[in-house]
Design an enzyme around this catalytic site. Sequence first.
Site, PDB file in Angstrom:
ATOM      1  N   CYS A 264      -2.001  -1.786  -0.773  1.00  0.00           N
ATOM      2  CA  CYS A 264      -2.022  -2.717  -1.763  1.00  0.00           C
ATOM      3  C   CYS A 264      -0.427  -3.094  -1.964  1.00  0.00           C
ATOM      4  O   CYS A 264       0.421  -2.344  -1.821  1.00  0.00           O
ATOM      5  CB  CYS A 264      -2.250  -2.056  -3.165  1.00  0.00           C
ATOM      6  SG  CYS A 264      -2.243  -2.895  -4.552  1.00  0.00           S
TER       7      CYS A 264
ATOM      8  N   CYS B 239      -2.657  -9.691  -0.542  1.00  0.00           N
ATOM      9  CA  CYS B 239      -3.191  -8.844  -1.430  1.00  0.00           C
ATOM     10  C   CYS B 239      -4.301  -8.180  -0.542  1.00  0.00           C
ATOM     11  O   CYS B 239      -5.379  -8.894   0.022  1.00  0.00           O
ATOM     12  CB  CYS B 239      -4.028  -9.709  -2.696  1.00  0.00           C
ATOM     13  SG  CYS B 239      -5.229  -8.720  -3.627  1.00  0.00           S
TER      14      CYS B 239
END
EC number: 5.1.1.3
Length: 264
Positions: free
Chosen positions: A183, A73
Amino acid sequence: MDNRPIGFLDSGVGGLTVVRELMRQLPHEEIVYIGDSARAPYGPRPAEQIREYTWQLVNFLLTKDVKMIVIACNTATAVVWEEIKAQLDIPVLGVILPGASAAIKSSQGGKIGVIGTPMTVQSDIYRQKIHDLDPDLQVESLACPKFAPLVESGALSTSVTKKVVYETLRPLVGKVDSLILGCTHYPLLRPIIQNVMGPKVQLIDSGAECVRDISVLLNYFEINRGRDAGPLHHRFYTTASSQSFAQIGEEWLEKEIHVEHVEL
């Protein structure tokens, strides 16, 4: 040799893009994955809350006796990777530095774009890492707050998604030669992003680049899983609907997976 699994954490399903690449490059390694879809996306949240949630995911993985943790992440990597890495006695990887390094290698014209969550872009971490390696490169960053929620909802190729991606990325079109997908959710939108940016723009998957570092560390610490360790038992956990997670996960990983709901 170490037959324990590798732990992956993400705010939701995005980290599965890293898992897919690991399954391709290191198919003998076992995986434990936790996705915090109930509280996704992390990007708009304050840093202290992201830190708290990420530590909860880390502690969950530690109960599964993992030999390595991958913070799959970008937002969590930007906020708390250094702290977690310093406090644990097992290897901890983030996804930002591998993506930055790959973008530098791929850029032909010295103009790199970065798209990510508001927190990742606000942290300016990609620009910092890129300029640490090559201060002459131009870096354009753009927050894309609507992308991760679209992926979490399973809307990977709808007309609404295509419109949102086009309208969001329009400021970068024609201005960069490489684009970091900052992302881990964004590779699930890769065909649409590529179509908007044009065929000449190199898309950099920060999560996929991370797998090369995983391989290096497994070899360095001599913790590769033994080839004769028996069948793999991958485990996937989510804080939201296991059915929704499995639907997206099976489509992306192209295999059946068992997903268990957990409360943190």
